[in-house]
Motif scaffolding. Structure first.
Motif, PDB file in Angstrom:
ATOM      1  N   PRO A  65      -5.377  11.154   1.714  1.00 63.24           N
ATOM      2  CA  PRO A  65      -5.127  10.365   2.934  1.00 63.24           C
ATOM      3  C   PRO A  65      -6.249  10.494   3.963  1.00 63.24           C
ATOM      4  O   PRO A  65      -6.536   9.531   4.681  1.00 63.24           O
ATOM      5  CB  PRO A  65      -3.815  10.939   3.484  1.00 63.24           C
ATOM      6  CG  PRO A  65      -3.571  12.190   2.760  1.00 63.24           C
ATOM      7  CD  PRO A  65      -4.253  12.080   1.440  1.00 63.24           C
ATOM      8  N   MET A  66      -6.906  11.659   4.001  1.00 63.25           N
ATOM      9  CA  MET A  66      -7.956  11.850   5.012  1.00 63.25           C
ATOM     10  C   MET A  66      -9.173  10.967   4.735  1.00 63.25           C
ATOM     11  O   MET A  66      -9.734  10.361   5.642  1.00 63.25           O
ATOM     12  CB  MET A  66      -8.380  13.320   5.066  1.00 63.25           C
ATOM     13  CG  MET A  66      -7.315  14.236   5.598  1.00 63.25           C
ATOM     14  SD  MET A  66      -6.786  13.774   7.263  1.00 63.25           S
ATOM     15  CE  MET A  66      -5.062  14.105   7.196  1.00 63.25           C
ATOM     16  N   LEU A  69      -8.260   7.492   5.598  1.00 68.24           N
ATOM     17  CA  LEU A  69      -8.309   7.310   7.056  1.00 68.24           C
ATOM     18  C   LEU A  69      -9.735   7.084   7.531  1.00 68.24           C
ATOM     19  O   LEU A  69     -10.011   6.200   8.354  1.00 68.24           O
ATOM     20  CB  LEU A  69      -7.757   8.550   7.752  1.00 68.24           C
ATOM     21  CG  LEU A  69      -6.268   8.559   8.069  1.00 68.24           C
ATOM     22  CD1 LEU A  69      -5.842   9.936   8.534  1.00 68.24           C
ATOM     23  CD2 LEU A  69      -5.980   7.534   9.155  1.00 68.24           C
ATOM     24  N   GLY A 253     -10.594  16.145   6.570  1.00 72.71           N
ATOM     25  CA  GLY A 253      -9.811  16.140   7.802  1.00 72.71           C
ATOM     26  C   GLY A 253     -10.701  16.077   9.027  1.00 72.71           C
ATOM     27  O   GLY A 253     -10.488  15.262   9.933  1.00 72.71           O
ATOM     28  N   ALA A 256     -12.394  12.678   9.210  1.00 73.72           N
ATOM     29  CA  ALA A 256     -11.518  11.646   9.758  1.00 73.72           C
ATOM     30  C   ALA A 256     -11.451  11.768  11.282  1.00 73.72           C
ATOM     31  O   ALA A 256     -11.551  10.775  12.008  1.00 73.72           O
ATOM     32  CB  ALA A 256     -10.112  11.770   9.161  1.00 73.72           C
ATOM     33  N   PHE A 257     -11.330  13.006  11.748  1.00 74.79           N
ATOM     34  CA  PHE A 257     -11.275  13.240  13.192  1.00 74.79           C
ATOM     35  C   PHE A 257     -12.543  12.724  13.866  1.00 74.79           C
ATOM     36  O   PHE A 257     -12.496  12.007  14.878  1.00 74.79           O
ATOM     37  CB  PHE A 257     -11.087  14.740  13.446  1.00 74.79           C
ATOM     38  CG  PHE A 257     -10.990  15.104  14.892  1.00 74.79           C
ATOM     39  CD1 PHE A 257      -9.839  14.819  15.611  1.00 74.79           C
ATOM     40  CD2 PHE A 257     -12.039  15.727  15.542  1.00 74.79           C
ATOM     41  CE1 PHE A 257      -9.737  15.148  16.946  1.00 74.79           C
ATOM     42  CE2 PHE A 257     -11.951  16.062  16.875  1.00 74.79           C
ATOM     43  CZ  PHE A 257     -10.796  15.768  17.578  1.00 74.79           C
ATOM     44  N   PHE A 260     -12.788   8.986  14.153  1.00 75.84           N
ATOM     45  CA  PHE A 260     -11.974   8.485  15.265  1.00 75.84           C
ATOM     46  C   PHE A 260     -12.673   8.711  16.604  1.00 75.84           C
ATOM     47  O   PHE A 260     -12.644   7.851  17.477  1.00 75.84           O
ATOM     48  CB  PHE A 260     -10.592   9.148  15.262  1.00 75.84           C
ATOM     49  CG  PHE A 260      -9.616   8.453  14.346  1.00 75.84           C
ATOM     50  CD1 PHE A 260      -9.120   7.202  14.668  1.00 75.84           C
ATOM     51  CD2 PHE A 260      -9.227   9.040  13.158  1.00 75.84           C
ATOM     52  CE1 PHE A 260      -8.240   6.545  13.825  1.00 75.84           C
ATOM     53  CE2 PHE A 260      -8.352   8.383  12.301  1.00 75.84           C
ATOM     54  CZ  PHE A 260      -7.857   7.143  12.635  1.00 75.84           C
ATOM     55  N   VAL A 279      -3.918   4.081  11.501  1.00 74.31           N
ATOM     56  CA  VAL A 279      -3.254   5.133  10.716  1.00 74.31           C
ATOM     57  C   VAL A 279      -2.161   4.521   9.844  1.00 74.31           C
ATOM     58  O   VAL A 279      -1.933   4.951   8.713  1.00 74.31           O
ATOM     59  CB  VAL A 279      -2.671   6.226  11.634  1.00 74.31           C
ATOM     60  CG1 VAL A 279      -2.048   7.336  10.814  1.00 74.31           C
ATOM     61  CG2 VAL A 279      -3.747   6.806  12.524  1.00 74.31           C
ATOM     62  N   LYS A 280      -1.508   3.480  10.357  1.00 72.97           N
ATOM     63  CA  LYS A 280      -0.428   2.866   9.592  1.00 72.97           C
ATOM     64  C   LYS A 280      -0.957   2.217   8.307  1.00 72.97           C
ATOM     65  O   LYS A 280      -0.374   2.402   7.243  1.00 72.97           O
ATOM     66  CB  LYS A 280       0.301   1.834  10.455  1.00 72.97           C
ATOM     67  CG  LYS A 280       1.658   1.482   9.911  1.00 72.97           C
ATOM     68  CD  LYS A 280       2.593   0.938  10.974  1.00 72.97           C
ATOM     69  CE  LYS A 280       2.376  -0.542  11.146  1.00 72.97           C
ATOM     70  NZ  LYS A 280       3.290  -1.130  12.126  1.00 72.97           N
ATOM     71  N   MET A 283      -1.842   4.946   5.973  1.00 69.30           N
ATOM     72  CA  MET A 283      -0.644   5.590   5.442  1.00 69.30           C
ATOM     73  C   MET A 283      -0.073   4.756   4.301  1.00 69.30           C
ATOM     74  O   MET A 283       0.303   5.291   3.268  1.00 69.30           O
ATOM     75  CB  MET A 283       0.361   5.741   6.587  1.00 69.30           C
ATOM     76  CG  MET A 283       1.671   6.392   6.215  1.00 69.30           C
ATOM     77  SD  MET A 283       2.917   5.249   5.638  1.00 69.30           S
ATOM     78  CE  MET A 283       3.384   4.440   7.158  1.00 69.30           C
TER      79      MET A 283
ATOM     80  N   VAL B  21       3.321   8.052   9.943  1.00 71.11           N
ATOM     81  CA  VAL B  21       2.100   7.951  10.743  1.00 71.11           C
ATOM     82  C   VAL B  21       1.920   9.211  11.587  1.00 71.11           C
ATOM     83  O   VAL B  21       0.837   9.804  11.630  1.00 71.11           O
ATOM     84  CB  VAL B  21       2.150   6.694  11.647  1.00 71.11           C
ATOM     85  CG1 VAL B  21       1.042   6.734  12.683  1.00 71.11           C
ATOM     86  CG2 VAL B  21       2.021   5.434  10.811  1.00 71.11           C
ATOM     87  N   ILE B  31      -5.664  20.281  10.746  1.00 74.43           N
ATOM     88  CA  ILE B  31      -6.870  20.581   9.956  1.00 74.43           C
ATOM     89  C   ILE B  31      -8.028  20.949  10.883  1.00 74.43           C
ATOM     90  O   ILE B  31      -8.768  21.912  10.635  1.00 74.43           O
ATOM     91  CB  ILE B  31      -7.274  19.355   9.098  1.00 74.43           C
ATOM     92  CG1 ILE B  31      -6.296  19.181   7.948  1.00 74.43           C
ATOM     93  CG2 ILE B  31      -8.680  19.507   8.565  1.00 74.43           C
ATOM     94  CD1 ILE B  31      -6.529  20.088   6.790  1.00 74.43           C
TER      95      ILE B  31
END
Lengths: 443, 164
Positions: A65-66, A69, A253, A256-257, A260, A279-280, A283, B21, B31
């Motif tokens: 997922p990361m 994202l 992770g 991804a941060f 953003f 994010v939706k 997801m 979400v 993380i």
């Protein structure tokens, strides 16, 4: 019953169920339960739920997922567009330049995202209309993006390689390094085809080239400050992974941060609603993939319970004394499996069967991972489950699916050619990881 | 009554989406925190990896309800090209029933796992040592909500069939 006959029953039954249009994840789970109950009795149901849960309960899987994202955040910001215009301005003089810019944009985007459909959607949304507007044929415009999108799973980070690493117990960092050179080699081969196509086949493209306006140096330079930070993140994530500084989950992770943070700083995308939507979408894709992974684990567990895994592996080794004959058969098998199933499902379901065969025959499991992945890439642009084809159909509803398919066929042949090249020169895969991480001493 | 049930399922699906979400957003933050603890403060990691793994599992099982309501679970829909509209709906009712059956089984055995962990006070046996029923419950709850959602799907499909 002979495990090989069971294998045949399993194959036919699974295909029948999946062809009914049931979601692949639930279909696979249902097939597994039905097989377990039929061949082993109801007491097997006691372990089924635990197996299903265990298939998901892994920290390493978090990287999926990361990385999704990371890709989605870029795809949903103007970064993808900037990347694209940037390349176009720098490559303006090259014949078929726009096609090549698209392939280049796909490869760079692939390095930000681990998924093929995401790459396809991100670059295709801008690239396809632009190519068509400038007179390239529908076939080359859609085919380029369908094929370029598949680079998403070869150029690291790659969800397919992460799942391969988990399923086979190989190092994900090393797998990523293995994918880097073949990924760019494939992109290069695509670009050469684009050149040949626009010089000799698609005369409209040559006309399109003459109509181009020369971009000024200022235009060329002004996009750089917006693209470079993202390239820096790619470099950062890769460095952290290969340097052995952090695990894939940690790197993804933080990656991804940072993405953003960047889209907030560069493009002013920080509104809660926009972030929420990004994010939706991510997801949605990751839940879908994760469920398929859990179902595939259950399926692999079932195959092993029924002794299908072991006997199939055994008979594959005994199939021929020539290891290349066996290898070619494995490739054909993977190709066919890739037509029907998403890459992650094929990997989880078959790695227990194929890996022992591959190592017994004396092939390198890392090299095989790349060949495996390219096979899966071909599956992504072939019907009936070719995800990329459908994404492109979504972007250009007025181009028919068969037209898109026709545009993709030359690229499929190029991918098959790439597999042959990698068989002749396995060093293309192993050179970089050997250089950076030292020789693999087996596991 | 039927309409209320469908509305209720719709609401559940949206809530599940929001939960997934939030779980993902929280995972990112955890993380980042983990990386700070480990690499900048050189501290040992105690709870972070377990927590994000739990969040991942929960967001998959619960988020699946939302993904189903958005029809985003990948499937091979090739065969639909060869069927009449009516037969497509019939086939969809059939495949939805198979999925429903799967989730009924998953719910039942998920419940047994949950109950055993809960009554016997099982825990993960790590430094953090959270009780095991918490992660197990996400599979059970997810399966239950999928059952509700699939019943709603089948209701919608039968309505369509009658209408045709």
């Amino acid at each position: 019953m002979d495990p090989l006959i069971i294998a045949l029953i399993v194959a036919v039954f699974t295909l029948l169920v999946l062809f009914s249009g049931i979601p692949i994840a639930f279909g696979l789970s249902f097939v597994s339960i039905a097989l377990l109950v039929t061949f082993e009795g109801f007491q097997m149901l006691d372990v089924f739920a635990e197996t299903f849960f265990a298939g998901l309960n892994s920290f390493v899987l978090l990287s999926i997922p990361m990385f999704i994202l990371m890709g989605m955040a870029v795809a949903n910001s103007p970064a993808g567009k900037d990347l694209y215009t940037g390349l176009d301005r720098w490559l303006w003089r090259v014949p078929g330049g726009l096609v090549i810019s698209n392939i280049g944009a796909c490869s760079i985007f692939a390095a930000l995202s681990g998924s093929s459909p995401a790459t396809c959607a991100a670059i295709g949304t801008m690239g396809i209309p632009e190519m068509r507007k400038r007179g390239y044929s529908d076939q080359i415009a859609t085919g380029t993006i369908a094929a370029g999108g598949t680079l998403g799973v070869l150029i690291p980070p790659s969800i397919v390689l992460i799942v391969y690493g988990i399923a086979t117990g190989t190092s994900i960092g090393r797998l990523f390094l293995c994918g880097l050179v073949p990924g760019f080699m494939l992109a290069g081969m695509f670009a050469i085809w684009a050149l040949i196509h626009s010089y000799f086949i698609d005369k409209d493209a040559a006309k399109a080239l003459r109509n181009r306006v020369r971009p000024t140096l200022k235009e060329k330079l002004e996009v750089l400050p917006r693209i470079l930070p993202f390239l820096a993140i790619i470099a950062g994530v890769l460095y952290v992974l290969y340097g052995g500084v952090a695990t894939p989950s940690e790197a993804s992770g933080v990656g991804a941060f940072l993405v953003f943070v960047l889209i907030a700083l560069v493009y002013k995308i920080y509104q809660p609603k926009k972030i929420w939507n990004i994010v939706k979408v991510s997801m949605k894709e990751s839940v879908m993939i994760m469920f398929i992974i859990a179902a595939s684990y259950l399926f692999a567990f079932t195959l092993s319970q029924l002794y299908v895994t072991q006997s199939l592996a055994q008979s594959m080794v005994e199939l021929s004394s020539n290891k290349w004959v066996v290898f070619i058969l494995i490739n054909i098998f993977l190709l066919i499996a890739g037509f029907f199933l998403p890459p992650v499902a094929v990997i989880v379901m078959t790695s227990a069967i194929l890996l022992p065969v591959i190592t017994t025959l004396g092939f390198d499991p890392y090299w095989f991972a790349i060949v495996f992945t390219i096979n899966m890439e071909i599956g992504l642009i072939t019907p009936p489950v070719g995800l990329n084809l459908y994404i492109i159909k979504g972007i250009t509803p007025d181009v028919s699916l068969s037209e898109i398919l026709k545009g993709s066929i030359p690229f499929m042949i190029i991918m098959a050619l790439a597999i042959v090249i990698l068989c002749i020169f396995p060093e293309i895969v192993t050179w970089l990881p050997d250089k950076i991480m030292g020789k693999d001493l087996g596991f | 009554m039927k309409k209320k049930y469908l509305q209720f399922c719709d609401l559940i699906a949206k809530a599940c989406g929001a939960f997934a979400v939030l779980a993902l957003l929280l995972s990112i933050l955890v993380i980042v925190e983990l990386v700070f603890e480990r690499y900048f403060f050189q501290r040992a990691i105690t709870w972070q990896t377990e927590l994000v793994t739990m969040l991942l599992v929960a967001s998959t099982f619960i988020g699946s309800v939302y993904v189903l309501s958005e029809k985003a679970h990948v499937s091979m829909e090739w065969i639909y090209d060869f069927l009449s509209k009516k037969n497509i709906i019939r086939l969809k009712i059939f495949t939805s029933s198979i999925s429903l059956l799967f989730f009924l089984i998953l719910f039942y055995f998920g419940f047994i796992m949950f109950e055993e962990a809960f009554t016997k006070n099982y825990s993960t046996g790590t430094v953090w040592d959270p009780p095991l029923w918490i992660p197990y419950s996400s599979m059970m709850i997810g399966a239950l909500l999928m059952i509700l959602q699939y019943i709603a799907e089948i209701i919608k499909l039968t309505d369509e069939e009658d209408f045709k």
